[in-house]
Design a protein around this motif. Sequence first.
Motif, PDB file in Angstrom:
ATOM      1  N   ASP A  45       0.861  -1.342   0.084  1.00  0.00           N
ATOM      2  CA  ASP A  45      -0.098   0.121  -0.044  1.00  0.00           C
ATOM      3  C   ASP A  45       0.934   1.227   0.267  1.00  0.00           C
ATOM      4  O   ASP A  45       0.455   2.259  -0.200  1.00  0.00           O
ATOM      5  N   TYR A  46       1.916   0.892  -0.028  1.00  0.00           N
ATOM      6  CA  TYR A  46       3.701   1.914   0.490  1.00  0.00           C
ATOM      7  C   TYR A  46       4.344   2.171  -0.755  1.00  0.00           C
ATOM      8  O   TYR A  46       5.023   3.595  -0.808  1.00  0.00           O
ATOM      9  N   ARG A  47       3.658   1.853  -1.801  1.00  0.00           N
ATOM     10  CA  ARG A  47       5.141   1.506  -2.998  1.00  0.00           C
ATOM     11  C   ARG A  47       4.565   2.534  -3.008  1.00  0.00           C
ATOM     12  O   ARG A  47       3.325   3.510  -3.844  1.00  0.00           O
ATOM     13  N   GLY A  48       6.007   2.471  -3.902  1.00  0.00           N
ATOM     14  CA  GLY A  48       6.106   3.784  -5.032  1.00  0.00           C
ATOM     15  C   GLY A  48       5.640   5.760  -4.588  1.00  0.00           C
ATOM     16  O   GLY A  48       6.080   6.214  -5.382  1.00  0.00           O
ATOM     17  N   LYS A  49       6.139   5.442  -3.258  1.00  0.00           N
ATOM     18  CA  LYS A  49       6.234   6.923  -2.401  1.00  0.00           C
ATOM     19  C   LYS A  49       8.640   7.520  -2.206  1.00  0.00           C
ATOM     20  O   LYS A  49       8.054   8.312  -1.659  1.00  0.00           O
ATOM     21  N   GLY A  50       8.647   6.739  -2.688  1.00  0.00           N
ATOM     22  CA  GLY A  50      10.308   6.705  -2.322  1.00  0.00           C
ATOM     23  C   GLY A  50      10.677   5.928  -1.192  1.00  0.00           C
ATOM     24  O   GLY A  50      11.935   5.921  -0.708  1.00  0.00           O
ATOM     25  N   ILE A  51       9.826   5.092  -0.054  1.00  0.00           N
ATOM     26  CA  ILE A  51      10.686   4.538   1.487  1.00  0.00           C
ATOM     27  C   ILE A  51      11.478   3.794   1.143  1.00  0.00           C
ATOM     28  O   ILE A  51      12.461   3.961   1.667  1.00  0.00           O
ATOM     29  N   ALA A  52      11.492   2.758  -0.021  1.00  0.00           N
ATOM     30  CA  ALA A  52      13.129   1.772  -0.290  1.00  0.00           C
ATOM     31  C   ALA A  52      14.395   2.560  -0.398  1.00  0.00           C
ATOM     32  O   ALA A  52      14.585   2.423  -0.158  1.00  0.00           O
ATOM     33  N   GLU A  53      14.111   3.981  -1.262  1.00  0.00           N
ATOM     34  CA  GLU A  53      15.217   4.408  -2.159  1.00  0.00           C
ATOM     35  C   GLU A  53      15.637   5.027  -0.388  1.00  0.00           C
ATOM     36  O   GLU A  53      17.170   4.989  -0.276  1.00  0.00           O
ATOM     37  N   GLU A  54      14.570   5.388  -0.133  1.00  0.00           N
ATOM     38  CA  GLU A  54      15.197   5.890   2.004  1.00  0.00           C
ATOM     39  C   GLU A  54      15.955   5.270   2.332  1.00  0.00           C
ATOM     40  O   GLU A  54      16.500   5.580   3.153  1.00  0.00           O
ATOM     41  N   LEU A  55      14.785   4.092   2.934  1.00  0.00           N
ATOM     42  CA  LEU A  55      15.703   3.617   3.617  1.00  0.00           C
ATOM     43  C   LEU A  55      17.265   2.862   3.281  1.00  0.00           C
ATOM     44  O   LEU A  55      17.548   2.545   3.983  1.00  0.00           O
ATOM     45  N   VAL A  56      17.419   2.790   1.682  1.00  0.00           N
ATOM     46  CA  VAL A  56      19.175   2.399   1.273  1.00  0.00           C
ATOM     47  C   VAL A  56      19.506   3.825   1.537  1.00  0.00           C
ATOM     48  O   VAL A  56      20.805   2.658   2.236  1.00  0.00           O
ATOM     49  N   ARG A  57      19.094   4.506   1.145  1.00  0.00           N
ATOM     50  CA  ARG A  57      20.323   6.380   1.462  1.00  0.00           C
ATOM     51  C   ARG A  57      20.664   5.861   3.024  1.00  0.00           C
ATOM     52  O   ARG A  57      21.556   6.245   3.199  1.00  0.00           O
ATOM     53  N   HIS A  58      19.608   5.875   3.943  1.00  0.00           N
ATOM     54  CA  HIS A  58      19.923   5.240   5.391  1.00  0.00           C
ATOM     55  C   HIS A  58      21.311   4.437   6.107  1.00  0.00           C
ATOM     56  O   HIS A  58      22.057   5.232   6.559  1.00  0.00           O
ATOM     57  N   VAL A  59      21.364   3.590   4.829  1.00  0.00           N
ATOM     58  CA  VAL A  59      22.131   2.686   5.240  1.00  0.00           C
ATOM     59  C   VAL A  59      23.461   3.353   4.806  1.00  0.00           C
ATOM     60  O   VAL A  59      24.266   2.745   5.218  1.00  0.00           O
ATOM     61  N   ALA A  60      23.912   4.009   3.821  1.00  0.00           N
ATOM     62  CA  ALA A  60      24.837   4.025   2.903  1.00  0.00           C
ATOM     63  C   ALA A  60      24.886   5.478   3.613  1.00  0.00           C
ATOM     64  O   ALA A  60      27.072   5.386   4.150  1.00  0.00           O
ATOM     65  N   GLU A  61      23.741   6.133   4.147  1.00  0.00           N
ATOM     66  CA  GLU A  61      24.847   7.180   4.898  1.00  0.00           C
ATOM     67  C   GLU A  61      25.917   6.891   6.916  1.00  0.00           C
ATOM     68  O   GLU A  61      26.513   7.199   6.716  1.00  0.00           O
ATOM     69  N   LYS A  62      24.862   5.297   6.663  1.00  0.00           N
ATOM     70  CA  LYS A  62      25.259   4.520   8.625  1.00  0.00           C
ATOM     71  C   LYS A  62      27.277   4.273   7.632  1.00  0.00           C
ATOM     72  O   LYS A  62      27.666   4.993   8.462  1.00  0.00           O
ATOM     73  N   ALA A  63      27.319   3.419   6.646  1.00  0.00           N
ATOM     74  CA  ALA A  63      28.250   2.738   6.439  1.00  0.00           C
ATOM     75  C   ALA A  63      29.060   4.310   5.993  1.00  0.00           C
ATOM     76  O   ALA A  63      30.277   3.751   6.532  1.00  0.00           O
ATOM     77  N   LYS A  64      29.119   4.809   5.522  1.00  0.00           N
ATOM     78  CA  LYS A  64      29.500   6.162   5.434  1.00  0.00           C
ATOM     79  C   LYS A  64      30.461   7.084   5.899  1.00  0.00           C
ATOM     80  O   LYS A  64      31.595   7.076   6.762  1.00  0.00           O
ATOM     81  N   ASN A  65      29.284   7.370   6.952  1.00  0.00           N
ATOM     82  CA  ASN A  65      29.687   7.236   8.812  1.00  0.00           C
ATOM     83  C   ASN A  65      30.274   7.096   9.566  1.00  0.00           C
ATOM     84  O   ASN A  65      31.388   7.131  10.408  1.00  0.00           O
ATOM     85  N   GLU A  66      30.499   5.762   9.738  1.00  0.00           N
ATOM     86  CA  GLU A  66      31.192   4.119  10.806  1.00  0.00           C
ATOM     87  C   GLU A  66      32.203   4.335   9.421  1.00  0.00           C
ATOM     88  O   GLU A  66      33.351   2.996   9.592  1.00  0.00           O
ATOM     89  N   GLY A  67      32.491   4.503   8.049  1.00  0.00           N
ATOM     90  CA  GLY A  67      34.077   3.963   7.052  1.00  0.00           C
ATOM     91  C   GLY A  67      33.554   2.519   7.034  1.00  0.00           C
ATOM     92  O   GLY A  67      35.228   1.545   6.929  1.00  0.00           O
ATOM     93  N   LEU A  68      32.671   2.281   6.357  1.00  0.00           N
ATOM     94  CA  LEU A  68      32.549   0.994   5.852  1.00  0.00           C
ATOM     95  C   LEU A  68      32.341   1.036   4.687  1.00  0.00           C
ATOM     96  O   LEU A  68      31.408   1.851   4.019  1.00  0.00           O
ATOM     97  N   LYS A  69      32.252  -0.008   4.199  1.00  0.00           N
ATOM     98  CA  LYS A  69      31.662  -0.430   3.292  1.00  0.00           C
ATOM     99  C   LYS A  69      30.092  -0.848   2.836  1.00  0.00           C
ATOM    100  O   LYS A  69      30.277  -1.568   3.767  1.00  0.00           O
TER     101      LYS A  69
END
Length: 93
Positions: A45-69
């Motif tokens: 019911d919530y697809r197509g609203k950019g939620i999955a993209e935003e969730l992946v962005r949060h993991v990417a930011e976490k990795a970047k902030n912690e110096g991880l790949k």
Amino acid sequence: MSFQYVEEDGRFVAKDADGLEVGEVTFTRDGDDFLVIDHTGVDPDYRGKGIAEELVRHVAEKAKNEGLKIDPVCSYAKKELERKPEYSELLKQ
């Protein structure tokens, strides 16, 4: 419609205004160097609203902030990370 993104143990979740969980991305730590994204999912019911993209962005930011790949085992996360040049330095080679 706005969503709240919250980090929990091994995942980020998206919650709607009522606090209902509408999406998640799960990840594990692989040694000292990597986050492995193994699942991304959003309530139909919530697809197509950019939620999955935003969730992946949060993991990417976490990795970047912690110096991880990131090792994206999840096909959606892999596609999302590969299509955005700003994430290229985060991908496991």
